[in-house]
Structures are given as C-alpha cells and as structure tokens.
Scaffold this motif. Structure first.
Motif, mmCIF file in Angstrom:
data_model
loop_
_atom_site.group_PDB
_atom_site.id
_atom_site.type_symbol
_atom_site.label_atom_id
_atom_site.label_comp_id
_atom_site.label_asym_id
_atom_site.label_seq_id
_atom_site.Cartn_x
_atom_site.Cartn_y
_atom_site.Cartn_z
ATOM 1 N N LEU A 110 0.740 -1.303 -0.561
ATOM 2 C CA LEU A 110 -0.576 0.000 0.218
ATOM 3 C C LEU A 110 0.734 0.927 -0.072
ATOM 4 C CD1 LEU A 110 -3.113 1.478 0.262
ATOM 5 C CD2 LEU A 110 -2.723 1.244 2.705
ATOM 6 N N LEU A 111 0.431 1.843 -1.198
ATOM 7 C CA LEU A 111 1.505 3.235 -1.031
ATOM 8 C C LEU A 111 0.111 4.405 -1.783
ATOM 9 C CD1 LEU A 111 4.415 3.879 -1.353
ATOM 10 C CD2 LEU A 111 4.069 4.110 -3.833
ATOM 11 N N PRO A 112 -0.236 5.151 0.363
ATOM 12 C CA PRO A 112 -1.219 5.904 -0.507
ATOM 13 C C PRO A 112 -0.521 7.509 -0.484
ATOM 14 C CG PRO A 112 -0.693 5.157 1.747
ATOM 15 C CD PRO A 112 0.268 4.419 1.297
ATOM 16 N N ALA A 113 0.771 7.603 -0.262
ATOM 17 C CA ALA A 113 0.453 8.920 -0.964
ATOM 18 C C ALA A 113 2.617 8.767 -1.442
ATOM 19 C CB ALA A 113 1.776 10.018 0.621
ATOM 20 N N ARG A 114 1.853 8.510 -3.027
ATOM 21 C CA ARG A 114 2.821 8.703 -3.456
ATOM 22 C C ARG A 114 4.242 9.865 -4.279
ATOM 23 N NH1 ARG A 114 0.739 5.459 -9.461
ATOM 24 N NH2 ARG A 114 -0.388 4.000 -8.302
ATOM 25 N N GLU A 115 3.609 10.314 -3.735
ATOM 26 C CA GLU A 115 4.729 12.088 -3.663
ATOM 27 C C GLU A 115 5.657 11.384 -1.978
ATOM 28 O OE1 GLU A 115 1.430 12.660 -2.280
ATOM 29 O OE2 GLU A 115 1.698 12.487 -4.225
ATOM 30 N N SER A 116 5.041 11.329 -1.377
ATOM 31 C CA SER A 116 6.153 11.101 -0.418
ATOM 32 C C SER A 116 7.390 9.419 -0.282
ATOM 33 C CB SER A 116 5.354 10.704 1.436
ATOM 34 O OG SER A 116 4.953 9.390 1.532
ATOM 35 N N GLY A 117 6.360 8.821 -1.376
ATOM 36 C CA GLY A 117 7.312 7.393 -1.619
ATOM 37 C C GLY A 117 7.557 6.591 -0.505
ATOM 38 N N LEU A 118 6.169 7.075 1.161
ATOM 39 C CA LEU A 118 6.295 5.602 1.778
ATOM 40 C C LEU A 118 4.969 5.323 2.114
ATOM 41 C CD1 LEU A 118 7.161 8.168 4.855
ATOM 42 C CD2 LEU A 118 8.512 6.259 4.243
ATOM 43 N N GLY A 119 5.314 3.465 2.569
ATOM 44 C CA GLY A 119 4.226 2.574 2.108
ATOM 45 C C GLY A 119 4.443 1.377 3.476
ATOM 46 N N GLY A 120 3.829 0.814 3.143
ATOM 47 C CA GLY A 120 4.036 -0.601 4.052
ATOM 48 C C GLY A 120 3.467 -1.992 2.765
ATOM 49 N N ARG A 121 3.725 -3.176 3.567
ATOM 50 C CA ARG A 121 3.911 -4.336 2.423
ATOM 51 C C ARG A 121 3.241 -5.656 3.755
ATOM 52 N NH1 ARG A 121 8.037 -4.677 -0.211
ATOM 53 N NH2 ARG A 121 7.035 -4.142 -2.167
ATOM 54 N N GLY A 122 2.556 -6.247 3.193
ATOM 55 C CA GLY A 122 2.771 -7.582 3.980
ATOM 56 C C GLY A 122 3.057 -8.414 2.786
ATOM 57 N N THR A 123 3.545 -9.424 3.821
ATOM 58 C CA THR A 123 3.851 -10.436 2.625
ATOM 59 C C THR A 123 3.699 -12.383 3.120
ATOM 60 O OG1 THR A 123 6.425 -10.375 3.433
ATOM 61 C CG2 THR A 123 5.892 -9.121 1.807
ATOM 62 N N VAL A 124 3.477 -12.219 2.120
ATOM 63 C CA VAL A 124 3.377 -14.497 2.629
ATOM 64 C C VAL A 124 4.656 -14.891 1.558
ATOM 65 C CG1 VAL A 124 2.661 -17.052 2.777
ATOM 66 C CG2 VAL A 124 1.244 -14.280 3.651
ATOM 67 N N HIS A 125 6.008 -15.832 2.401
ATOM 68 C CA HIS A 125 7.087 -16.746 1.393
ATOM 69 C C HIS A 125 7.137 -17.718 2.070
ATOM 70 C CE1 HIS A 125 10.278 -15.674 -0.584
ATOM 71 N NE2 HIS A 125 11.361 -17.148 0.075
ATOM 72 N N THR A 126 6.798 -18.735 1.206
ATOM 73 C CA THR A 126 6.817 -20.414 1.244
ATOM 74 C C THR A 126 7.325 -20.713 0.954
ATOM 75 O OG1 THR A 126 4.294 -20.302 1.804
ATOM 76 C CG2 THR A 126 5.251 -22.453 0.936
ATOM 77 N N THR A 127 8.817 -21.480 0.900
ATOM 78 C CA THR A 127 10.124 -22.000 0.849
ATOM 79 C C THR A 127 10.214 -23.791 1.204
ATOM 80 O OG1 THR A 127 10.917 -20.233 1.572
ATOM 81 C CG2 THR A 127 12.586 -22.067 1.220
ATOM 82 N N TYR A 128 10.374 -24.722 0.210
ATOM 83 C CA TYR A 128 10.699 -25.997 0.295
ATOM 84 C C TYR A 128 11.610 -26.011 0.840
ATOM 85 C CZ TYR A 128 11.253 -31.046 -0.007
ATOM 86 O OH TYR A 128 11.707 -32.349 -0.077
#
Length: 149
Positions: A110-128
């Motif tokens: 989520l990048l709510p204010a593109r001009e500021s460059g600040l955002g948040g991310r959620g990830t799920v990473h699955t490895t075998y």
C-alpha cells in the motif's frame, strides 16, 4: 528502487525447530512496463531470534515479482530462490547445512501518498527446503515499512 525494514514470524520444522521472530531488511529494483503492471527483483535478509542474532532458516530471499497495480495497492507474486541454513545434527553434535531452495512469494503493498514514497507491505513467503537431515516447508509472514525512491 525501494528499501524496507520488516518484522515477521517464520515457522520451520517441528523436531528441531528453527525460525521464530525475524527482522527483515530488504531492497528491490523495479521496472513499470504498463499502467497495470511491473517487474521487480527483491532481496531480503532474515535475522532470527532477535535476542541472539543467528542465521538459521531461510536467510536470504531472491524473488522475481510480477506486480499488479490497483490505484494505491500493488499485488505481487513470483518465484524465489532462497538461501537456507538448517541444523544438521547427530547424537552428540550439530552443525548447519546450507543450500538453495525454491520458493513462492506473495505480497501486497500500500503506497497511499506516492509523492512521499512511504508505504507498507504484507508478505507471505513459502519455501521448500530439500535438506539432508531435514526437509520440509518454511512459511514466513511479515509486515514491512517501505520507502520508494
């Protein structure tokens, strides 16, 4: 280009469990090829057990991601080739086994204010992890603060 710092939980193994709380600094390079999509390479390093920094579990993530842009939200999916280190134990001693493992990465940024460059991310990473003494699935879930420049 993008830099981030995340925290998460990684689950790996039952008998000799590793993983746990992780601190994940990351960097990525991207190319926006259309209004709706982008390609990005993301590298993230995981530090486990924040009381005692140690390198066990999936320690380096190298993901090639397809981003699908929906206004302020970007969904990302792609394959990854991860570096792992897991315990290789006998009756009286343990050492670490290192190797490469295939993975799948899913995320939403989520990048709510593109001009500021600040955002948040959620990830799920699955490895075998195809180890000698331990084979199995590692699942990591993280939230991350991101700065895009």
């Amino acid at each position: 280009m993008e830099a981030g710092l995340g925290v998460g939980i990684t689950s790996l193994g039952q008998r000799r469990a590793t993983g746990g709380m992780t601190l994940q600094p990351s960097v990525s390079l991207g190319w926006r090829f259309a209004e709706w999509g982008s390609l990005r390479y993301r590298n993230a390093v995981s530090f486990f057990n924040l009381k005692e920094l140690r390198w066990l579990g999936v320690i380096d993530v190298n993901a090639a991601l397809l981003g699908i842009h929906l206004r302020d939200l970007t969904l990302e999916i792609g394959p990854s080739l991860d570096v792992f280190a897991v315990p290789l134990c006998a009756d009286t001693w343990c050492q670490r086994e290192h190797g490469l493992a295939p993975a799948v990465h899913l995320g939403a940024m989520l990048l709510p204010a593109r001009e500021s460059g600040l955002g948040g991310r959620g990830t799920v990473h699955t490895t075998y992890i195809p180890g000698i003494a331990w084979s199995g699935i590692s699942v990591g879930v993280a939230v991350e603060g991101v700065y895009r420049f």
